[in-house]
Design a protein around this motif. Structure first.
Motif: not given
Length: 115
Positions: A37-58
Motif C-alpha cells: 500500500f502507499r500513503q501521501t500526507p493528507g490522503k488515505e492509504r491506498e492499495f498498490v499491488a498484492g498477491i492473493s492466497r492462491s498466489g495470483s497478483p493483483n
C-alpha cells in the motif's frame, strides 16, 4: 507476533526504477495475502499491488503495466518492482500481510520521485 520489515525505498528520477522488499517473521498462516500500500500526507492509504492466497497478483489501476509484485514463499517475502516511476508515485510504501484481509503492517519505506 508478526513483524514486517521493508527496504528499498529512496530517491529516483522520473522514469527510473526501484525495487521494494519486505520480509515477514512470526507468520503462522499457511495461506495468506501479502502486498503493498502507499500513503501521501493528507490522503488515505491506498492499495498498490498484492498477491492473493492462491498466489495470483493483483494491481491498482495506477500500477498496472509499470509495477510487478512477486512473492518468495520460502522466505515469506514480497517484492515490488516499480518501473517508469512518476512524481505522483511519491509516497510512503507499506508492506502488509493477513490471513484473509490485510491486517498487519510494516513501518513503511519512503519513495520520492523527482521530476
Amino acid at each position: 507476533q508478526v513483524q514486517l520489515v521493508e527496504s528499498g525505498g529512496g530517491l529516483v528520477q522520473a522514469g527510473g526504477s526501484l525495487r521494494l522488499s519486505c520480509t515477514a517473521s512470526g507468520l503462522i498462516y499457511k495461506y495468506y495475502v501479502m502486498g503493498w500500500f502507499r500513503q501521501t500526507p493528507g490522503k488515505e492509504r491506498e492499495f498498490v499491488a498484492g498477491i492473493s492466497r492462491s498466489g495470483s497478483p493483483n494491481y491498482a489501476e495506477s500500477a498496472k503495466g509499470r509495477f510487478t509484485v512477486s512473492r518468495d514463499s520460502a522466505k515469506i517475502a514480497v517484492y515490488l518492482q516499480m518501473s517508469s516511476l512518476k512524481p505522483e508515485d511519491t509516497a510512503v510504501y507499506y508492506c502488509a500481510v493477513g490471513q484473509y484481509a490485510y491486517s498487519r503492517w510494516g513501518q513503511g519505506t519512503p519513495v520520492t520521485v523527482s521530476s
